[in-house]
Motif scaffolding. Structure first.
Motif, PDB file in Angstrom:
ATOM      1  N   PHE A   1      -3.511   6.019   0.512  1.00 47.69           N
ATOM      2  CA  PHE A   1      -3.922   4.625   0.579  1.00 47.69           C
ATOM      3  C   PHE A   1      -3.151   3.778  -0.447  1.00 47.69           C
ATOM      4  O   PHE A   1      -2.673   2.691  -0.156  1.00 47.69           O
ATOM      5  N   GLU A   2      -3.044   4.377  -1.675  1.00 39.10           N
ATOM      6  CA  GLU A   2      -2.359   3.640  -2.733  1.00 39.10           C
ATOM      7  C   GLU A   2      -0.892   3.405  -2.379  1.00 39.10           C
ATOM      8  O   GLU A   2      -0.381   2.290  -2.490  1.00 39.10           O
ATOM      9  N   SER A   3      -0.215   4.453  -1.942  1.00 36.99           N
ATOM     10  CA  SER A   3       1.210   4.299  -1.652  1.00 36.99           C
ATOM     11  C   SER A   3       1.407   3.383  -0.443  1.00 36.99           C
ATOM     12  O   SER A   3       2.428   2.742  -0.286  1.00 36.99           O
ATOM     13  N   PHE A   4       0.375   3.344   0.364  1.00 36.04           N
ATOM     14  CA  PHE A   4       0.431   2.564   1.586  1.00 36.04           C
ATOM     15  C   PHE A   4       0.365   1.068   1.314  1.00 36.04           C
ATOM     16  O   PHE A   4       1.125   0.271   1.820  1.00 36.04           O
ATOM     17  N   ILE A   5      -0.560   0.728   0.415  1.00 32.48           N
ATOM     18  CA  ILE A   5      -0.964  -0.660   0.335  1.00 32.48           C
ATOM     19  C   ILE A   5      -0.501  -1.311  -0.967  1.00 32.48           C
ATOM     20  O   ILE A   5      -0.671  -2.500  -1.195  1.00 32.48           O
ATOM     21  N   GLY A   6       0.141  -0.556  -1.831  1.00 32.25           N
ATOM     22  CA  GLY A   6       0.549  -1.107  -3.127  1.00 32.25           C
ATOM     23  C   GLY A   6      -0.560  -0.849  -4.111  1.00 32.25           C
ATOM     24  O   GLY A   6      -1.646  -1.391  -3.974  1.00 32.25           O
TER      25      GLY A   6
ATOM     26  N   VAL B   1     -13.037   0.333   3.599  1.00 31.74           N
ATOM     27  CA  VAL B   1     -11.831  -0.464   3.566  1.00 31.74           C
ATOM     28  C   VAL B   1     -10.609   0.414   3.792  1.00 31.74           C
ATOM     29  O   VAL B   1      -9.729   0.106   4.609  1.00 31.74           O
ATOM     30  N   ALA B   2     -10.549   1.513   3.090  1.00 30.12           N
ATOM     31  CA  ALA B   2      -9.432   2.435   3.268  1.00 30.12           C
ATOM     32  C   ALA B   2      -9.368   2.896   4.718  1.00 30.12           C
ATOM     33  O   ALA B   2      -8.287   2.967   5.319  1.00 30.12           O
TER      34      ALA B   2
ATOM     35  N   ALA C   1     -10.406   1.289   7.333  1.00 29.54           N
ATOM     36  CA  ALA C   1      -9.963   0.207   8.201  1.00 29.54           C
ATOM     37  C   ALA C   1      -8.443   0.103   8.180  1.00 29.54           C
ATOM     38  O   ALA C   1      -7.809  -0.183   9.192  1.00 29.54           O
ATOM     39  N   TYR C   2      -7.878   0.333   7.006  1.00 25.61           N
ATOM     40  CA  TYR C   2      -6.428   0.233   6.899  1.00 25.61           C
ATOM     41  C   TYR C   2      -5.717   1.438   7.490  1.00 25.61           C
ATOM     42  O   TYR C   2      -4.711   1.320   8.174  1.00 25.61           O
ATOM     43  N   LEU C   3      -6.257   2.620   7.192  1.00 28.03           N
ATOM     44  CA  LEU C   3      -5.532   3.838   7.562  1.00 28.03           C
ATOM     45  C   LEU C   3      -5.966   4.365   8.920  1.00 28.03           C
ATOM     46  O   LEU C   3      -5.326   5.241   9.470  1.00 28.03           O
ATOM     47  N   GLY C   4      -7.081   3.840   9.429  1.00 32.34           N
ATOM     48  CA  GLY C   4      -7.557   4.324  10.708  1.00 32.34           C
ATOM     49  C   GLY C   4      -8.481   5.498  10.503  1.00 32.34           C
ATOM     50  O   GLY C   4      -8.438   6.175   9.481  1.00 32.34           O
ATOM     51  N   SER C   5      -9.336   5.694  11.492  1.00 32.03           N
ATOM     52  CA  SER C   5     -10.299   6.777  11.402  1.00 32.03           C
ATOM     53  C   SER C   5      -9.610   8.111  11.649  1.00 32.03           C
ATOM     54  O   SER C   5      -8.511   8.170  12.174  1.00 32.03           O
ATOM     55  N   GLN C   6     -10.309   9.176  11.253  1.00 28.16           N
ATOM     56  CA  GLN C   6      -9.799  10.505  11.579  1.00 28.16           C
ATOM     57  C   GLN C   6      -9.977  10.745  13.078  1.00 28.16           C
ATOM     58  O   GLN C   6     -10.806  10.134  13.712  1.00 28.16           O
ATOM     59  N   ALA C   7      -9.181  11.644  13.589  1.00 28.01           N
ATOM     60  CA  ALA C   7      -9.277  11.922  15.020  1.00 28.01           C
ATOM     61  C   ALA C   7     -10.574  12.662  15.306  1.00 28.01           C
ATOM     62  O   ALA C   7     -11.032  13.427  14.486  1.00 28.01           O
TER      63      ALA C   7
END
Lengths: 237, 298, 590
Positions: A227-232, C581-582, C584-590
Motif C-alpha cells: 500500500f505504501e509503495s503504491f500510494i506514496g 481504505v487500503a 478500496a485502493y488495492l482491491g479486495s482479495q479474490a
C-alpha cells in the motif's frame, strides 16, 4: 515477447513516463499496477502506438515497433483493450465485432464473429443492439471480444474492471483467467491491484511515471508494504 | 391542393440536392471535425468535366460516370494537398483552410478557363411534362427524387453493411479506438472524402441536367445552403443531414409560394423570412435536430 | 482615473505609431504614381476599418462570423439615405418611408447616424449570435448576411433595390479616412485593454475555464459584438462617402471573405496583426492585378489566386497568422509596466462553510455519485481521495456547477449553489483548477492572473484582493510574467493555475490533482505553495489528489470516496490506519 526499454513519453510539457523498462514473456500474465497518474495508461497507449514515445524502444517478437501505427501492430498480433472500454456506442454489437476484425479477410471475419458469439453468449442476446445500451459488464465483454477478433498474440488490457459492480468484477477476472488458460499472453493494468497480482505471473508497480517495484505477482500481493509503495508513503518516499 | 403538391414536389427536388451535399459535409465533419466549405467546388469540377467532354463529343448516357469520378477524385485530392496538413488543427483553422481552397478553386477556373459561363447540352427529356392524378410534373422532378432516394439507400447500405462504412462510423465516434481495431487513419479519411465526392457528384449530375452550364462560382451558392442544412440536421448525423436538406428545401419553396397569401405586400421578403427562421432555429437548437455529442473530459 | 488615462494614452500611442508606418509607406507609394494609387489607398483605408471591426469580435472572441459585412452594408445605406440631398432623393427614392424624404445630414452627422443605427440593429442580432455555442453563432451570422442582403435588394422604397444608390456627397481627399482609421485603431486597441475586452479574450482562450473563474460568456462576447458593429458601420459609411455610391455587390460574402483573409493572414488575435494583414493583402492584390494585366501576363483574376494561396499557406504553416501574438500595444504595455508596491495587509478569512449534501449523480445508467456528502470549514484544508472512478472529479464538477446533480444540495454558508451555473459559483467564492490544466495559453502569465483579479475587483470587492505581482512572486513566476502561459514548463503551469484561482480572492480553492505529473520532490514543494497561497487570501481548500504523501501533509481532514460514496473520513492518521481504505485502493482479495 514484448520488451519495453527505457520508455519516456511526454504530453506537451508533462513527462508521464520516465524511462520505464518492462518485459512480457510469451504465455505470461503480467500485471501493471499503481495509483492514478502513475503512467500505466500512457505506457499501454505508447506500446499500442496511440502515443509516440519521446525516448526509448519497444520491441515485439524481436522486431522494433517503436512509434509504429496501431494498424500495423494489430496485424502483427498486438491488441489493446483501452481504458473506459471505448466501444463504439453508435454501432451495434455485431458491427463492433466486425470492426475489431477489420484486418481479417471477409470469410475469416464472418466466422470469427460467430466464434465470439459462442464465446460470449451475453453478446449474442444483444446482437443488433446499439452498444451504447449495453450494461457495464456487457460492454467490457464486448471490448475484450472486439480485441480478440484479430486473434492477438499479446493482449493489453487497460482497467478492465473500472466502474463495474463487484459481481461483474468477478466475471471479468474469470474471463482473464480463461484467456490465460487459452495460452494468451496478457499485460493487464488494473486498479484492483491485489487481485490482479494474485492472478498474474509477474507484476510491476508504477508510480509518478517511474517503476518502483517488480516481482512475482504473489510476492508483490503478499507484501505488507504494498500500500505504501503504491500510494506514496507517509514519509513521502 | 394542386399547388400544395407541386410546391412540395419542388421543395423535395431542391431539398434532396441539398441533402446529398449536406450528407457529404456531415460525413467529413464526422471523421475530422472539418466544416468543408470547399465541398461545393466538387459541383464545379463536375460541371467543367461535362463541359470538357461535351466539347469533345460527350453524351448524357455516360456523362454521370465522368462527373462522379471527377468529383470523387477532386475530393480525395483536396484532402491530400490541404486537409492532411492541418488534420489536428482547431476547427477554426480547418474551416478557413477549406475556405482558402474554395477561393483557389475559383481563381484556377477563372485563370485557366474563363470567368464567363460556359454552357453545354442538356438531356432532351428534362423538362418534358407528364400528368399524374391531374397534376403536371416534369420528368426531372421524378428523376431527382428517384435518384436521391436510390442514393440514400445505397449510402445506407454502404454505411450499414460494408466494413468501410462501419469503419467510417466508428472513426467518427472515436478515432483512436478505430485505429486500435487496425483501421488506417489515412485510408478511412481518404475513403470518406471519396464517398463525399461521389455524393457531391450525384448532386452535380442533378444540378447540371437542369442547368447545363459551368462557371467558376457555381458551387458556392449550393454549398452555403448545404452547410446550413447539415448544421440544421446536426453536424455528424447522417439522418440529420438528409432531414436538414429536405426541411430547408421545403421551407424555401413553401415560403416563396405561400408567404404572399399570408402577408400581402411582404412577398418580396420571402427569402429573408427563410433566413430569419433559420437564425431563430439556431437560437433555439444550437446543436441542430440531432445533437451529436462528443464528450469532453474536464 | 489614472489607470484609464494611461490605458487610453497607450492605445493612442500604439495606434498613432502603427498608422504612421502605414502613412509613410502609402505616401511613398502615392508620391511615385498617378491618381489611381490614391484611390487604392482610400480603398485600403476603408478596408482597414472593416478589418479592425472584424478583429474586435472574431479576433477577441474566437467566434467566426460571416455576417459582419452585412452591418457595414447597413452603415453604408444608412449614410446614403440621410446624406443624399433632398432633391436628388425625391427622384431616386420617391416613396421613401419614415419621413426620411426631408432628412439631410452633413458628413459627420450622417456617419454618426449610420453608426448608431447599425449598432442598434446589430445589437438585436447580437443577442442571438452571442447566446449560442459551437457552430451556431457562425450559422446565425451567415443567415444575418442573407437576411440583410435580401432586405436591401427587395426593399426598393428605401434602397432602390439591386441597383444601389448614387449621389452621396463625396468627401474629397483621404483625410477623413485617415481619421476614421485612427479612431478604429484606438477603439480596437482600447477594447483589448478594457476589462470586458480582456474577458472576451479569456473566453476565446478557454470556453470552460473562463466561466469557472467568474467570466460570463454572453456579456463579454456581446460587448465585443456591439463595439465591432460600430466599427463595421464606420467603415461602411466612410466607404460610401468616398465612393459616392452604394450597392449590394460591395457587401457580398466574397467581399467579407477578403476582409476576413486580411485579418487572418496578419494574425487575428492582435491589432498589429490585423494592420499587417491589411497592408500585405492590399499590396499583394495590387501587385498580382498589375501582373495579370492584359499588357503584362494577361491573366484574368490573378489576385484571386494570390488570396487563396496566401490563405492556404498561412493556415498550414502559421495558423495564428504571421504575427501570432506579437503586438505593438502588448509590447508597450510590457515595457511601460511599473509594479505598484502595496503594503502587505492581513487577509480576512472567510466565515462560511461549504457543504455538499447527499449528492447523487447518474450518467445514463451509471451512478457516478451515490449520496456523497462533505463539508469544508473556513480556512480548513480537506483532502478528497479515492480510487480511480470513485467520483472525485464529478463531485468537484457538481459543486462548481459544471454537472447537474440528480439530487442533493450545495451550500456556501447560507447561499444555495445547488443550481447555480459555473460563473455564479465562481463569483460566490469557489475558485477551481482543472485536472488537465486549462490556462489561457496565448496570454501572458501576468494576464492570466490579472484576468481573475479583475473579476475579483468587480464581483468580490468585499474580500481583500491580492496584488497580481505579489501573487506571481509568491508562486515563483514573476520572472516569467511576460511570457505566454503555454510556454511555461509543466510545474510552473500548475503553479500558475493555482495563482490564477487564488487571484479570485475565493472563500475556497478547489484543486483537482495539483500534483499530477509532478515528481515527489515537486509534490512536496506544492504542499507549501498551496498552504501559502491559500493563506494569502484566507481561503479554505478542497483538494483531490492521488498522492497520499501530498494529501497527508497538506490536509487537516481527509474524505475517502469509493464508488460514489464516502467510505471513510477523519484525520490523515485515522484514514491511513483504516483497513477499508487500503482495500478500496488495492482491491479486495479474490
Amino acid at each position: 515477447m514484448l520488451e519495453v526499454d527505457q520508455l519516456t513519453t511526454r504530453y506537451g510539457a508533462i513527462t508521464a513516463l520516465h524511462g520505464v523498462t518492462i518485459n512480457v514473456n510469451a504465455g505470461e500474465v503480467v500485471a501493471l499496477v499503481g495509483p492514478n497518474g502513475a503512467g500505466k495508461t500512457t505506457l499501454l497507449n505508447t506500446v499500442a502506438g496511440l502515443l509516440r514515445p519521446a525516448d526509448g524502444t519497444v520491441r515485439f517478437n524481436g522486431a522494433d515497433i517503436t512509434g509504429a501505427e496501431p494498424a500495423d501492430l494489430v496485424r502483427a498480433g498486438l491488441a489493446l483493450v483501452p481504458e473506459h472500454r471505448r466501444i463504439f456506442k453508435d454501432l451495434t454489437v455485431e458491427e463492433n465485432l466486425r470492426l475489431g476484425g477489420s484486418t481479417l479477410r471477409l470469410h475469416q471475419r464472418v466466422s470469427r464473429v460467430h466464434e465470439m458469439a459462442d464465446l460470449f453468449p451475453v453478446l449474442r442476446a444483444k446482437w443488433s443492439t446499439s452498444a451504447g445500451f449495453l450494461s457495464g459488464g456487457e460492454a467490457q465483454q464486448l471490448a475484450v471480444a472486439r480485441a480478440l477478433m484479430c486473434d492477438p498474440k499479446l493482449l493489453l488490457l487497460d482497467e478492465p474492471t473500472l466502474g463495474l459492480a463487484p459481481t461483474l468484477v468477478d466475471v471479468v477476472f474469470d474471463l482473464l483467467d480463461r484467456l490465460r488458460k487459452e495460452g494468451r499472453t496478457l499485460l493487464v493494468v488494473e486498479q484492483n491491484a491485489t487481485r490482479a497480482l494474485q492472478l498474474a505471473d509477474r507484476g510491476y508497480i508504477l508510480r509518478t511515471g517511474h517503476l518502483v517495484a517488480e516481482g512475482s505477482g504473489a510476492d508483490l500481493a503478499a507484501d505488507q508494504g504494498l500500500f505504501e509503495s503504491f500510494i506514496g508513503g507517509a514519509d513521502g518516499a | 391542393m394542386t399547388k400544395l403538391i407541386q410546391t412540395i414536389v419542388d421543395g423535395l427536388g431542391v431539398g434532396s440536392t441539398y441533402a446529398l451535399l449536406a450528407l457529404g459535409i456531415s460525413l467529413i465533419f464526422g471523421v475530422m471535425h472539418l466544416v468543408n466549405f470547399a465541398h461545393g467546388e466538387l459541383i464545379t469540377v463536375g460541371a467543367y468535366t461535362s463541359y470538357f467532354f461535351f466539347l469533345h463529343g460527350g453524351s448524357w448516357w455516360w456523362m454521370p460516370v465522368a462527373i462522379l469520378a471527377s468529383a470523387a477524385l477532386a475530393s480525395v485530392l483536396t484532402e491530400l494537398v490541404a486537409f492532411r496538413w492541418v488534420r489536428n488543427a482547431s476547427p477554426f483553422t480547418l474551416l478557413l483552410t477549406s475556405f482558402a481552397l474554395e477561393r483557389l478553386s475559383h481563381a484556377l477556373w477563372q485563370i485557366f478557363i474563363s470567368s464567363k459561363q460556359r454552357t453545354f447540352r442538356k438531356p432532351k427529356w428534362v423538362f418534358n411534362q407528364f400528368e399524374l392524378l391531374g397534376i403536371k410534373f416534369e420528368v426531372m422532378d421524378l428523376v431527382t427524387i428517384g435518384v436521391t432516394a436510390a442514393t440514400m439507400v445505397v449510402t445506407a447500405i454502404v454505411f450499414k453493411r460494408t466494413l468501410f462504412g462501419v469503419a467510417v462510423r466508428g472513426a467518427a465516434e472515436d478515432f483512436d479506438a478505430a485505429r486500435l481495431m487496425g483501421v488506417r487513419a489515412n485510408r478511412v479519411i481518404s475513403g470518406a472524402f471519396a464517398f463525399a465526392g461521389l455524393l457531391a457528384g450525384v448532386a452535380a449530375c442533378l444540378i447540371l441536367m437542369r442547368t447545363p452550364s459551368a462557371e467558376p462560382t457555381l458551387g458556392s451558392d449550393w454549398l452555403l445552403k448545404a452547410v446550413i442544412a447539415a448544421v440544421i440536421g446536426g453536424l455528424g448525423s447522417f439522418t440529420g443531414a438528409v432531414m436538414g436538406g429536405l426541411v430547408l428545401g421545403l421551407l424555401e419553396t413553401l415560403t416563396r409560394a405561400y408567404l404572399p397569401d399570408v402577408a400581402t405586400g411582404w412577398d418580396k421578403f420571402a427569402p429573408a423570412a427563410v433566413y430569419i427562421l433559420i437564425a431563430a432555429f439556431f437560437v433555439i437548437r444550437p446543436d441542430g435536430i440531432f445533437k451529436v455529442s462528443h464528450a469532453e473530459r474536464v | 482615473m489614472g489607470a484609464i488615462g494611461q490605458r487610453l494614452g497607450r492605445s493612442t500611442i500604439a495606434s498613432a505609431a502603427l498608422l504612421a508606418v502605414v502613412w509613410a509607406l502609402t505616401t511613398a507609394y502615392t508620391q511615385t504614381g498617378g491618381s489611381s494609387r490614391v484611390l487604392l489607398i482610400s480603398e485600403m483605408l476603408s478596408n482597414f476599418i472593416l478589418v479592425l471591426g472584424m478583429q474586435v469580435f472574431i479576433g477577441n472572441t474566437g467566434v467566426l462570423s460571416f455576417g459582419h459585412m452585412a452591418f457595414a452594408q447597413i452603415g453604408a445605406y444608412a449614410t446614403a439615405i440621410v446624406a443624399i440631398p433632398v432633391a436628388a432623393k425625391a427622384k431616386s427614392l420617391p416613396d421613401i418611408p419614415f419621413g426620411l424624404a426631408d432628412t439631410h445630414m452633413g458628413p459627420v452627422a450622417a456617419t454618426i447616424f449610420a453608426v448608431a443605427v447599425t449598432m442598434v440593429i446589430g445589437a438585436i442580432f447580437g443577442i442571438a449570435v452571442c447566446r449560442a455555442g459551437g457552430l451556431a453563432p457562425t450559422m446565425i451570422t451567415l443567415a444575418a448576411l442573407f437576411v440583410v442582403d435580401q432586405v436591401v435588394k427587395n426593399w426598393g422604397e428605401l434602397t432602390r433595390g439591386a441597383g444601389g444608390l448614387t449621389g452621396i456627397p463625396i468627401i474629397r481627399g483621404n483625410g477623413w479616412l485617415w481619421v476614421g482609421a485612427l479612431v478604429a485603431l484606438v477603439v480596437a486597441h482600447q477594447f483589448q485593454e478594457t476589462r470586458i475586452g480582456r474577458f472576451s479574450i479569456a473566453t476565446r482562450e478557454d470556453e470552460l475555464a473562463a466561466p469557472a473563474l467568474g467570466i460570463r460568456l454572453f456579456s463579454s462576447r456581446y460587448a465585443a459584438w456591439v463595439v465591432s458593429m460600430g466599427l463595421m458601420a464606420l467603415g461602411g459609411s466612410l466607404r460610401a462617402q468616398s465612393l459616392g455610391n452604394v450597392n449590394p455587390k460591395q457587401f457580398t460574402l466574397d467581399a467579407g471573405i477578403l476582409i476576413l483573409v486580411m485579418m487572418v493572414v496578419g494574425g487575428m488575435r492582435t491589432v498589429s496583426g490585423a494592420v499587417l494583414g491589411t497592408v500585405i493583402i492590399t499590396a499583394g492584390n495590387e501587385l498580382f492585378r498589375q501582373l495579370g494585366d492584359p499588357q503584362r501576363w494577361d491573366i484574368e483574376r490573378f489576385p484571386d489566386l494570390f488570396l487563396g494561396a496566401t490563405m492556404l499557406a498561412v493556415m498550414i504553416l502559421r495558423p495564428g497568422g504571421l504575427l501570432g501574438d506579437r503586438d505593438l500595444a502588448g509590447w508597450l504595455r510590457r515595457t511601460m509596466y511599473r509594479r505598484r508596491m502595496h503594503e502587505p495587509v492581513e487577509p480576512n478569512p472567510g466565515s462560511d462553510t461549504l457543504h455538499a449534501k447527499s449528492i447523487i449523480v447518474h450518467f445514463g445508467g451509471f451512478t457516478a455519485l451515490d449520496g456523497a456528502s462533505l463539508s469544508v470549514r473556513p480556512g480548513e484544508v480537506v483532502g478528497l481521495i479515492g480510487p480511480n472512478g470513485a467520483g472525485k472529479t464529478t463531485l468537484f464538477n457538481v459543486i462548481t456547477g459544471l454537472v447537474d446533480e440528480t439530487d442533493g444540495t450545495v451550500m456556501l454558508g447560507a447561499t444555495d449553489l445547488t443550481t447555480a451555473p459555473p460563473v455564479l459559483v465562481a463569483r460566490a467564492g469557489l475558485a477551481r483548477t482543472f485536472q488537465n490544466l486549462r490556462l489561457f495559453k496565448n496570454l501572458s502569465v501576468r494576464d492570466n492572473v490579472a484576468l481573475t483579479s479583475a473579476v475579483a475587483a468587480r464581483h468580490r470587492s468585499h474580500r481583500l484582493r491580492p496584488d497580481v505581482d505579489d501573487l506571481l512572486e509568491s508562486a515563483g513566476l514573476l520572472e516569467f510574467a511576460d511570457r505566454a502561459a503555454g510556454t511555461l514548463d509543466y510545474g510552473n503551469q500548475r503553479r500558475l493555475e493555482l495563482a490564477r484561482a487564488v487571484a479570485l480572492a475565493p472563500e475556497f480553492l478547489l484543486l483537482d490533482e495539483p500534483t499530477s505529473g509532478m515528481s515527489d520532490t515537486e509534490s512536496l514543494a506544492m504542499v507549501e505553495s498551496v498552504r501559502a497561497m491559500a493563506a494569502k487570501v484566507g481561503a479554505g481548500v478542497l483538494v483531490i489528489d492521488h498522492d497520499l504523501g501530498f494529501i497527508t501533509r497538506i490536509s487537516d481532514h481527509i474524505v475517502v470516496l469509493a464508488e460514489g460514496q464516502v467510505l471513510a473520513e477523519g484525520t490523515p492518521d485515522e484514514v491511513r490506519a483504516n483497513p477499508a481504505v487500503a482495500a478500496a485502493y488495492l482491491g479486495s482479495q479474490a
